[in-house]
Design a protein around this motif. Structure first.
Motif, short mmCIF file in Angstrom:
data_model
loop_
_atom_site.label_atom_id
_atom_site.label_comp_id
_atom_site.label_asym_id
_atom_site.label_seq_id
_atom_site.Cartn_x
_atom_site.Cartn_y
_atom_site.Cartn_z
N UNK A 156 0.86 -1.18 0.00
CA UNK A 156 0.00 0.00 0.00
C UNK A 156 0.90 1.23 0.00
N UNK A 157 0.74 2.08 -1.02
CA UNK A 157 1.64 3.22 -1.21
C UNK A 157 0.95 4.53 -0.85
N UNK A 158 1.69 5.40 -0.15
CA UNK A 158 1.12 6.67 0.28
C UNK A 158 1.93 7.88 -0.13
N UNK A 159 1.55 9.02 0.41
CA UNK A 159 2.10 10.30 -0.04
C UNK A 159 3.57 10.48 0.31
N UNK A 160 4.08 9.76 1.29
CA UNK A 160 5.51 9.89 1.62
C UNK A 160 6.38 9.39 0.47
N UNK A 161 5.84 8.57 -0.40
CA UNK A 161 6.58 8.17 -1.60
C UNK A 161 6.83 9.38 -2.48
N UNK A 162 5.84 10.27 -2.56
CA UNK A 162 6.02 11.52 -3.31
C UNK A 162 7.04 12.41 -2.61
N UNK A 183 3.16 -4.36 8.14
CA UNK A 183 4.45 -3.71 8.33
C UNK A 183 4.30 -2.28 7.85
N UNK A 184 4.91 -1.33 8.57
CA UNK A 184 4.73 0.07 8.22
C UNK A 184 6.06 0.81 8.26
N UNK A 185 6.31 1.62 7.21
CA UNK A 185 7.54 2.41 7.11
C UNK A 185 7.15 3.85 6.79
N UNK A 186 7.71 4.80 7.53
CA UNK A 186 7.43 6.20 7.24
C UNK A 186 7.94 7.12 8.32
N UNK A 213 3.00 -5.23 13.07
CA UNK A 213 3.97 -6.23 13.51
C UNK A 213 5.37 -5.62 13.55
N UNK A 214 5.69 -4.80 12.56
CA UNK A 214 6.93 -4.02 12.54
C UNK A 214 6.57 -2.61 12.08
N UNK A 215 6.97 -1.60 12.85
CA UNK A 215 6.76 -0.20 12.48
C UNK A 215 8.09 0.52 12.56
N UNK A 216 8.51 1.08 11.44
CA UNK A 216 9.82 1.72 11.37
C UNK A 216 9.66 3.20 11.04
N UNK A 217 10.16 4.06 11.93
CA UNK A 217 10.19 5.49 11.64
C UNK A 217 11.45 5.75 10.83
N UNK A 218 11.28 5.79 9.52
CA UNK A 218 12.42 5.92 8.61
C UNK A 218 11.96 6.49 7.28
N UNK A 219 12.89 7.06 6.55
CA UNK A 219 12.59 7.59 5.23
C UNK A 219 12.29 6.44 4.26
N UNK A 220 11.22 6.59 3.50
CA UNK A 220 10.79 5.51 2.60
C UNK A 220 11.85 5.21 1.55
N UNK A 273 0.02 -10.41 4.30
CA UNK A 273 0.91 -9.37 4.84
C UNK A 273 0.71 -8.08 4.05
N UNK A 274 0.47 -6.98 4.76
CA UNK A 274 0.31 -5.67 4.13
C UNK A 274 1.55 -4.83 4.44
N UNK A 275 2.25 -4.41 3.39
CA UNK A 275 3.46 -3.60 3.53
C UNK A 275 3.07 -2.16 3.19
N UNK A 276 3.07 -1.29 4.18
CA UNK A 276 2.59 0.08 4.03
C UNK A 276 3.78 1.02 3.91
N UNK A 277 3.81 1.77 2.82
CA UNK A 277 4.92 2.69 2.55
C UNK A 277 4.42 4.13 2.66
N UNK A 278 4.71 4.77 3.80
CA UNK A 278 4.44 6.18 3.96
C UNK A 278 3.00 6.58 3.86
N UNK A 279 2.13 5.94 4.63
CA UNK A 279 0.70 6.23 4.49
C UNK A 279 -0.06 5.87 5.75
N UNK A 280 -1.21 6.55 5.91
CA UNK A 280 -2.31 6.03 6.72
C UNK A 280 -3.10 5.20 5.73
N UNK A 281 -2.94 3.89 5.70
CA UNK A 281 -3.34 3.11 4.53
C UNK A 281 -4.83 3.02 4.29
#
Length: 554
Positions: free
Chosen positions: A208-214, A298-301, A314-321, A271-279
């Motif tokens: 699932x892709x969000x605005x932090x990708x932009x 899993x969430x990254x952002x 399950x894993x949440x990482x505060x990091x740049x996408x 498994x849902x891999x969330x990239x920079x979003x409130x999915x």
């Protein structure tokens, strides 16, 4: 000795040193010191809009189309009040913005003169930081801090109240220096290893892709992750930017904001891999939860508020996408080896018949059945707008019901090629497109707006005409608030549409545009759409194309 400088000139000098090239504003009496100082700063372009909500929306569009810090100046308490709806939008999108308002002189404000209000308290709910300057010597520190706060993820607007006596005072002050916090961080080796192991363990991952990708310029890296895994990728349920490369073989389109539909889409995955979003940000209430039972996340952002906000991760990482994906993809390839390559090929092959590219072909075929329908079918109009647009054009989308198929028709190819209403506060599109065009003078811009939305901010056309922008505004005229009619019928079974039409008298958008200095045409024949749109888009200058479409509710 420090050079003596007035507060008003120091303020503008500080903005310029923070990278500001345009000051968006609407002047009032309390802003006259700034207007007075502008003559000494000819390299700062002042962009005037005819109401404060437009000022903030134009600045918002400029920032979203450039990724840069913006500054806007509005009038005292009622002006800040006018701006609040647009400030809500900017907060939603995390727009790095310094918003200022003139305030009555200290002491005089204590007497509560006409237009006085507690500006800091008014702004606080919608900004990262709000402050009033009480000493000229503090002005540099406050502006520097405001710029740093606005641009540090999670980015967002800040507010400064500028009393008249501070702006008119003169002193020897040190202007200090600009600071930007570099947050391009990647996870620790241990976290990266855990992330890699968990992703490879999944049998049916979905991205699932969000605005932090932009914001982090990670379009290529996100597509590479999907193709490395052979996993389907969706834009999150609030897809207001170009959040994934549409023509990637793994892209499936955007999630809707219908809970039952989203739950069905996500149910096959483990498994849902969330990239920079409130999915899974929804709109109206439903008893159905959009998150399927047992689906791990899993969430990254960098927006930590969105990490595990509504569902445990399950894993949440505060990091740049971008930085995370640049490390993660090679780690996955190394750990997954030949087995992962085989699995990815199989996954991509399975997606070929149902990905965005395949869906687009079917969608065009379906829409084309209505090409001769009169009045014009809104979906046919959307297709004609997309096909008529130059390849390098930017689309600003607030068509709401009339643009429901736009995301399925026009591919995202760069991070600044598409911008849409995010928060739901209508009237953003017209002024935002002015800001987008100012930020991209070498690219044509098409604003696609519903008629109801346009009437919230129609004065923005004057600013477009004044700056002779390469901006094409397409107004979809169905004579009412179609989305509200649809929801009244769907949620309440009621087709008695009170206060949802404006046909008696009708609104003449072409006439309005001409009164603001734009070229304007009206189209009602479906056969004329493609040639007239293509011709208009190819000509320089700001123009409005009013298209008369069906007012059918469904």
């Amino acid at each position: 000795m420090k050079n003596r400088i007035t507060g008003r000139s120091a303020f503008l000098a500080l903005l310029k040193d923070e990278g500001i090239t345009h000051l968006f504003g609407n002047p009032g009496t309390t802003e006259l010191p700034i207007m007075h100082a502008l003559k000494d700063h000819p390299d700062l372009t002042y962009v005037m809009a005819m109401q404060e909500s437009l000022v903030v929306a134009i600045a918002d569009g400029y920032s979203r189309a450039s990724g840069r810090l913006v500054a806007c100046n509005v009038h005292v308490a009622p002006g800040l009040g006018n701006a609040m709806g647009s400030l809500f939008n900017a907060k939603f999108t995390g727009t790095p913005m310094i918003l200022t308002a003139g305030q009555q002189e200290q002491g005089h404000g204590l007497m509560e003169p006409v237009l006085y209000g507690p500006l800091v308290q008014m702004a606080e709910p919608l900004v990262k930081w709000a402050v009033e300057v009480t000493r000229l010597e503090d002005l540099p520190r406050i502006v520097r801090r405001a710029a740093k706060i606005a641009t540090t993820p999670p980015t967002g607007p800040v507010f400064i109240s500028l009393p008249g006596d501070i702006l008119n005072a003169e002193a020897g002050i040190d202007l200090g220096r600009s600071t930007r916090v570099d947050t391009r961080v990647r996870p620790s080796d241990e976290a990266l290893q855990a992330l890699t192991h968990r992703i490879l363990k999944a049998q049916r991952p979905v991205i699932i892709a969000g605005d932090e990708i932009v914001k982090s310029d990670a379009l290529a890296e996100a597509a590479q992750l999907a193709e490395t895994l052979g996993a389907p990728a969706y834009q999150c349920s609030t897809p207001y930017g170009a959040q994934f490369l549409s023509e990637s073989p793994c892209f499936m389109g955007a999630l809707s904001r219908l809970q039952k539909q989203v739950r069905e889409v996500l149910s096959p995955y483990d498994l849902m891999i969330v990239l920079g979003a409130d999915p899974l940000r929804m709109s109206v209430y439903s008893e159905v939860d959009p998150m399927p039972d047992g689906l791990s996340m899993l969430q990254i952002g960098l927006v930590d508020w969105d990490l595990a906000k509504n569902y445990g991760a399950e894993i949440a990482l505060k990091a740049d996408v971008k930085e995370t994906l640049r490390a993660l993809v090679p780690a996955l390839k190394a750990a997954g080896g030949a087995a992962l390559e085989t699995r990815a090929r199989q996954g991509i092959t399975e997606l070929a018949s149902k990905n965005w590219i395949s869906k687009r072909r079917g969608l065009i075929e379906q829409i084309s059945k209505a090409k001769a329908t009169s009045p014009i079918d809104p979906d046919w109009l959307a297709l004609q707008v997309v096909e008529a647009m130059p390849d390098n054009a930017i689309l600003v989308d607030e068509g709401l019901t009339s643009s429901r198929q736009v995301l399925g028709l026009r591919p995202h190819r760069d991070r600044y090629g598409y911008h849409a209403l995010a928060s739901g506060g209508i009237g953003w599109g017209l002024p935002a497109s002015v800001g987008v065009s100012l930020a991209n003078p070498d690219r044509p811009v098409v604003c696609y707006s519903g008629d109801g939305s346009a009437m919230y901010s129609i004065q923005a056309l004057w600013t477009a005409a004044h700056h002779k922008l390469p901006l094409n505004v397409v107004i979809v005229n169905n004579g009412g608030y179609r989305i509200i009619k649809q929801r009244l019928l769907a949620f309440h079974g009621d087709d008695h549409y009170v206060g949802m039409d404006f046909v008696d008298p009708p609104v003449d958008f072409a006439g309005l545009a001409k009164s603001f200095g734009l070229e304007a045409i009206r189209i009602s024949d479906p056969g004329e759409l493609k040639p007239k749109l293509s011709e208009a888009f190819a000509r320089p200058g700001a123009k409005l194309i009013e298209v008369m479409v069906s007012n059918a509710v469904n």
